[in-house]
Scaffold this motif. Structure first.
Motif, mmCIF file in Angstrom:
data_model
loop_
_atom_site.group_PDB
_atom_site.id
_atom_site.type_symbol
_atom_site.label_atom_id
_atom_site.label_comp_id
_atom_site.label_asym_id
_atom_site.label_seq_id
_atom_site.Cartn_x
_atom_site.Cartn_y
_atom_site.Cartn_z
ATOM 1 N N PRO A 1 20.836 -9.558 -4.873
ATOM 2 C CA PRO A 1 21.239 -10.969 -4.799
ATOM 3 C C PRO A 1 22.616 -11.135 -4.152
ATOM 4 O O PRO A 1 23.472 -10.248 -4.292
ATOM 5 C CB PRO A 1 21.292 -11.411 -6.269
ATOM 6 C CG PRO A 1 20.606 -10.349 -7.050
ATOM 7 C CD PRO A 1 20.678 -9.095 -6.260
ATOM 8 N N ASP A 2 22.804 -12.259 -3.463
ATOM 9 C CA ASP A 2 24.064 -12.523 -2.764
ATOM 10 C C ASP A 2 25.282 -12.328 -3.658
ATOM 11 O O ASP A 2 26.307 -11.820 -3.222
ATOM 12 C CB ASP A 2 24.077 -13.963 -2.218
ATOM 13 C CG ASP A 2 23.210 -14.082 -0.982
ATOM 14 O OD1 ASP A 2 22.792 -13.024 -0.454
ATOM 15 O OD2 ASP A 2 22.941 -15.220 -0.549
ATOM 16 N N ARG B 1 28.558 4.317 -8.147
ATOM 17 C CA ARG B 1 28.635 5.713 -8.601
ATOM 18 C C ARG B 1 28.478 6.679 -7.416
ATOM 19 O O ARG B 1 29.191 7.681 -7.319
ATOM 20 C CB ARG B 1 27.530 5.938 -9.646
ATOM 21 C CG ARG B 1 27.357 7.336 -10.115
ATOM 22 C CD ARG B 1 28.204 7.656 -11.347
ATOM 23 N NE ARG B 1 28.118 9.082 -11.652
ATOM 24 C CZ ARG B 1 29.164 9.892 -11.717
ATOM 25 N NH1 ARG B 1 30.387 9.433 -11.535
ATOM 26 N NH2 ARG B 1 29.000 11.171 -11.981
ATOM 27 N N PRO C 1 15.683 -8.402 2.055
ATOM 28 C CA PRO C 1 14.342 -8.590 2.615
ATOM 29 C C PRO C 1 14.409 -9.480 3.862
ATOM 30 O O PRO C 1 15.197 -10.426 3.904
ATOM 31 C CB PRO C 1 13.585 -9.308 1.502
ATOM 32 C CG PRO C 1 14.375 -9.080 0.268
ATOM 33 C CD PRO C 1 15.790 -8.887 0.683
ATOM 34 N N GLY C 2 13.590 -9.164 4.846
ATOM 35 C CA GLY C 2 13.560 -9.983 6.054
ATOM 36 C C GLY C 2 14.496 -9.480 7.129
ATOM 37 O O GLY C 2 14.527 -10.023 8.238
ATOM 38 N N THR C 3 15.278 -8.442 6.828
ATOM 39 C CA THR C 3 16.173 -7.880 7.849
ATOM 40 C C THR C 3 15.341 -7.284 8.976
ATOM 41 O O THR C 3 14.352 -6.572 8.730
ATOM 42 C CB THR C 3 17.031 -6.763 7.224
ATOM 43 O OG1 THR C 3 17.784 -7.320 6.155
ATOM 44 C CG2 THR C 3 17.971 -6.152 8.260
ATOM 45 N N LEU C 4 15.724 -7.544 10.222
ATOM 46 C CA LEU C 4 15.072 -6.892 11.348
ATOM 47 C C LEU C 4 15.684 -5.497 11.485
ATOM 48 O O LEU C 4 16.901 -5.332 11.344
ATOM 49 C CB LEU C 4 15.275 -7.706 12.627
ATOM 50 C CG LEU C 4 14.778 -9.161 12.555
ATOM 51 C CD1 LEU C 4 14.993 -9.862 13.888
ATOM 52 C CD2 LEU C 4 13.302 -9.213 12.170
ATOM 53 N N THR C 5 14.860 -4.512 11.776
ATOM 54 C CA THR C 5 15.394 -3.137 11.815
ATOM 55 C C THR C 5 16.443 -2.996 12.922
ATOM 56 O O THR C 5 17.371 -2.212 12.790
ATOM 57 C CB THR C 5 14.263 -2.103 12.003
ATOM 58 O OG1 THR C 5 13.534 -2.430 13.178
ATOM 59 C CG2 THR C 5 13.328 -2.086 10.816
ATOM 60 N N SER D 1 15.080 -2.103 -7.766
ATOM 61 C CA SER D 1 14.865 -2.227 -9.203
ATOM 62 C C SER D 1 15.904 -3.094 -9.890
ATOM 63 O O SER D 1 15.743 -3.442 -11.055
ATOM 64 C CB SER D 1 14.901 -0.835 -9.839
ATOM 65 O OG SER D 1 16.221 -0.331 -9.816
ATOM 66 N N GLY D 2 16.983 -3.422 -9.200
ATOM 67 C CA GLY D 2 18.061 -4.172 -9.844
ATOM 68 C C GLY D 2 19.165 -3.282 -10.378
ATOM 69 O O GLY D 2 20.155 -3.763 -10.911
ATOM 70 N N ALA D 3 19.022 -1.958 -10.202
ATOM 71 C CA ALA D 3 20.025 -1.033 -10.736
ATOM 72 C C ALA D 3 21.156 -0.772 -9.742
ATOM 73 O O ALA D 3 22.022 0.066 -9.987
ATOM 74 C CB ALA D 3 19.357 0.284 -11.130
ATOM 75 N N THR E 1 23.866 -2.308 -8.984
ATOM 76 C CA THR E 1 25.267 -2.515 -9.381
ATOM 77 C C THR E 1 25.817 -1.305 -10.139
ATOM 78 O O THR E 1 27.024 -1.112 -10.191
ATOM 79 C CB THR E 1 25.428 -3.773 -10.267
ATOM 80 O OG1 THR E 1 24.502 -3.677 -11.354
ATOM 81 C CG2 THR E 1 25.172 -5.032 -9.480
ATOM 82 N N VAL E 2 24.950 -0.508 -10.721
ATOM 83 C CA VAL E 2 25.398 0.692 -11.434
ATOM 84 C C VAL E 2 25.338 1.913 -10.512
ATOM 85 O O VAL E 2 26.283 2.697 -10.432
ATOM 86 C CB VAL E 2 24.523 0.932 -12.685
ATOM 87 C CG1 VAL E 2 24.906 2.244 -13.365
ATOM 88 C CG2 VAL E 2 24.657 -0.238 -13.654
ATOM 89 N N LEU E 3 24.226 2.057 -9.800
ATOM 90 C CA LEU E 3 24.000 3.302 -9.050
ATOM 91 C C LEU E 3 24.835 3.402 -7.778
ATOM 92 O O LEU E 3 25.374 4.463 -7.461
ATOM 93 C CB LEU E 3 22.507 3.432 -8.707
ATOM 94 C CG LEU E 3 21.578 3.587 -9.914
ATOM 95 C CD1 LEU E 3 20.120 3.563 -9.473
ATOM 96 C CD2 LEU E 3 21.873 4.879 -10.666
ATOM 97 N N ILE F 1 16.367 -5.390 -3.094
ATOM 98 C CA ILE F 1 16.501 -6.705 -3.732
ATOM 99 C C ILE F 1 17.929 -6.798 -4.281
ATOM 100 O O ILE F 1 18.210 -6.358 -5.401
ATOM 101 C CB ILE F 1 15.457 -6.877 -4.854
ATOM 102 C CG1 ILE F 1 14.033 -6.674 -4.321
ATOM 103 C CG2 ILE F 1 15.586 -8.260 -5.499
ATOM 104 C CD1 ILE F 1 13.553 -7.710 -3.343
#
Lengths: 559, 138
Positions: free
Chosen positions: B103-104, B81, B121-125, B72-74, B76-78, B101
């Motif tokens: 960002p670098d 914490r 995204p795109g990471t192999l397990t 969700s983009g959260a 950096t906060v969650l 998601i």
């Protein structure tokens, strides 16, 4: 469709071809793989011929465009009369920022609006609620009261442009804010056109933005059907969505089957309420994904139209042809986008968008190349819109109606998807219907299994994803990332406080009290919701009333 | 040596969690299954977990690793914490990894806060499995 003796002739010729020309070729050069499959794991034959369509009946299975069973599209002239609506999903940060983006997209030639809301809005929380920590404006625009809606729609001609709103649990409330904003600007409700997603069933199945248990949620949905059929004849009261089911990892057949099963469930609930099917079914719309498997996707849209038409006519007894027509929006597959070499995503999006157009979509959102990284930048959104314009104006694919009809492959695949969907309908019925199947975790498990299978195929290199597990490059990232107003949250809180302080609070509280009484009763909730939003009740306050009356749903945890 | 130390014979215990309101659980579920298939003990919290709920679950379940999924983009906060709450619970030696998601340019901030690895995204397990096996507390 084919004469029996001609079919036999074709079969014999095919067998001969296999023993001669084909064998010589494969002896010389074996095929690239032992078996070829679609992205959904369905086998694809080397060649399709009339022998694969031996039971085919043109009039029964295809017919003419604009006529039952609509396999060839819902318009007699396809896109020759009017192109699809180019509708880019947009929203981030504050209402001011998103209003600017809307105006930019309209200037660039977009023909409809589509609003993305942030997570607190989607869950019916005000941005200062503890549950909203860190989420303000991150994946959409924050709309906390009608004050935000007024800013969001400032300068947008609501009587001319149609607006789609991706909102589900609080759909009735956000829709009321839109209606109320238009009314204050002197635009009557019956002039408003657009769509509220309002599809709660797929929330339990896939996107997970449910709040209340299924029954009160369905009541709210049917209230909007009833209200819309009386007062907003141009509004699509629901967009029954396979998009999120697919994004969560389903196959094409699951997307098709689960979405249509949800659609039939809404029809049953509307009829149960006492509505005439032909009064509300024409305003039901659909929303599908466009993934990378080009022909499978085209077949999926064609099968969807045919199944819907048949069921609506034969099972539900709809008489109005508009009730038989499946109209749909398409979005390209977010899940197919890669964070690696993001420029490559423009090619994926173009292929997916082309499938949607060849499948006869009514409107289309093309994803931006940067969406595996962040929300779209202005540049990335523009390129995505241009991709649609290139398909519309340069490729000439929109010049003839349903150009792939009669392709042995596409027709065989359409039939196959229809058969797979019918099998799922039977399984769902055996589980007691859609809601019991949700409560038993049936859809969730089917989707998780398919998602895991797909990832396993990538991990083991049975599938190639360019830039991810092959053709890897270590060049640094070269697409710019959207930057939002860093003071957005503070400005939103200031505005919210002002709304709470400046409104006629006794009127707001009285409206919320009437809403609570209506929720406990069986009345249609749209009128008291409209009254509450007109009095500047916040989204959190209105949804808080429902949370208290209806309770909150917890899903079974399934891995 | 920490009481959370897994011996060679014990299975690595992983808490997979979805903080915040984000409902995208495809990645979390795929990773949970892949880690299970790789022989780890996996507990999945389900959706809509507050940082407090996640830290509490980590303590109760006595895990070696926490995998957090945020689209969700959260993040950096969650995520900071959650790491802070782990510290308060005396669980600083738990390996914390995150996916979604991200960002670098946010990765240094998360590393600084105590997130040991991020997987986009795109990471192999198998890369996640390898990372856990190499970095889980010895």
């Amino acid at each position: 469709m084919f004469d029996q003796s001609k079919l036999d002739e074709t079969r014999q010729a095919r067998d001969k071809w296999q023993e001669t020309t084909l064998r010589q070729t494969t002896d010389h050069r074996p095929e690239r793989a032992d078996k070829f499959i679609t992205i959904s794991g369905e086998p694809v034959n080397r060649l399709y011929t009339p022998a694969d369509l031996s039971d085919y009946d043109y009039m029964r299975d295809l017919g003419f465009p604009g006529e039952y069973p609509y396999a060839r599209g819902i318009h007699a002239t396809g896109y020759r009369g009017k192109l699809w609506t180019m509708r880019m999903f947009a929203g981030f940060g504050t209402a001011e920022e998103t209003n600017q983006r809307f105006k930019y997209l309209l200037e660039q030639g977009q023909t409809g609006l589509s609003i993305a809301f942030d997570l607190p809005t989607l869950y019916g929380y005000d941005p200062d609620a503890p549950e909203a920590l860190g989420e303000f404006g991150k994946c959409g625009v924050a709309v906390s009261s009608m004050a935000d809606m007024e800013i969001l729609l400032e300068g947008i001609p609501l009587d001319h442009i149609t607006t789609s709103m991706t909102i589900n649990s609080p759909a009735a409330v956000i829709w009321a804010m839109y209606i109320a904003t238009a009314e204050r600007r002197g635009i009557p409700k019956d002039k408003l056109g657009g769509t509220t997603q309002n599809d709660i069933l797929k929330e339990y199945i896939a996107q997970k933005e449910y709040i209340f248990p299924p029954k009160p949620s369905m009541r709210l949905v049917v209230d909007t059907f009833e209200y819309g059929s009386q007062y907003l004849p141009k509004w699509n009261t629901i967009s029954i969505s396979g998009y999120h089911i697919r994004e969560a990892g389903s196959t094409a057949a699951q997307e098709l089957a689960f979405t249509l099963a949800d659609g039939f469930e809404y029809i049953r609930w509307g009829i149960e309420r006492g509505l005439d099917v032909d009064d509300f079914a024409p305003r039901l719309s659909f929303f599908f994904n466009a993934h990378n498997d080009f022909f499978e996707e085209i077949a999926k849209y064609r099968a969807a139209r045919r199944i819907w038409a048949r069921e609506m006519k034969e099972t539900f007894g709809a008489k109005n042809p508009r009730s038989w027509m499946l109209r749909f929006h398409t979005q390209t597959a977010g899940v197919s986008l890669t964070a690696q070499q993001p420029e490559n995503n423009t090619a994926r999006v173009a292929i997916q968008a082309l499938a949607a157009v060849l499948g006869g979509t009514q409107s289309l959102h093309t994803n931006s190349m940067d969406e595996a990284l962040a929300l779209p930048s202005e540049m990335a959104a523009r390129v995505a819109l241009r991709t649609q314009q290139i398909i519309a104006h340069e490729s000439n694919v929109a010049n003839t109606v349903d150009p792939l009809a009669g392709s042995y492959f596409v027709e065989a695949m359409t039939n196959h998807l229809e058969a797979q969907a019918n099998e799922y309908f039977e399984r769902i019925e055996k589980l007691g219907g859609v809601i019991p199947a949700i409560e038993a975790g049936f859809f969730q498990r089917e989707i998780a299994d398919a998602a895991y299978r797909y990832q396993h195929e990538i991990d083991t290199h049975q599938r190639t994803i360019v830039g991810v597990n092959d053709y890897v490059s270590n060049e640094p990232l070269s697409v710019p990332i959207l930057e939002m107003d860093p003071q957005g949250y503070e400005r939103q809180i200031v505005r919210l406080e002002r709304v709470r302080n400046e409104r006629d609070n006794s009127a707001t509280q009285a409206a919320l009290k009437r809403l609570q009484d209506a929720a406990r009763d069986n009345a249609n909730l749209m009128p008291p919701i409209l009254e509450a939003v007109h009095s500047y009740a916040t989204l959190g306050e209105v949804m808080g009333v429902f949370r208290r009356v209806f309770g909150e749903y917890r899903e079974p945890v399934i891995v | 040596m920490s009481k959370y130390h897994p011996t060679a014979k014990q299975k690595i215990r992983v808490l997979v969690a979805k903080p915040g309101l984000d409902g995208h659980d495809r990645g979390a579920k795929v990773v949970a299954r892949a880690l299970r298939d790789a022989g780890m003990e996996v507990i999945y919290t389900g959706l809509r977990q507050t940082p407090e709920m996640i830290a509490e679950a980590a303590l109760q379940e006595d895990v070696d690793v926490i995998g957090l999924s945020v689209l969700s983009g959260a993040h950096t906060v969650l995520l900071p914490r959650i790491v802070e709450l782990l510290r308060q619970n005396d669980m600083s030696d738990v390996l914390v990894i995150a996916g979604g998601i991200i960002p670098d340019e946010d990765v240094p901030l998360l590393k600084e806060a105590g997130v040991h690895g991020t997987f986009g995204p795109g990471t192999l397990t198998e890369d996640i499995v390898k990372f856990i096996q190499e970095h889980v507390r010895e």
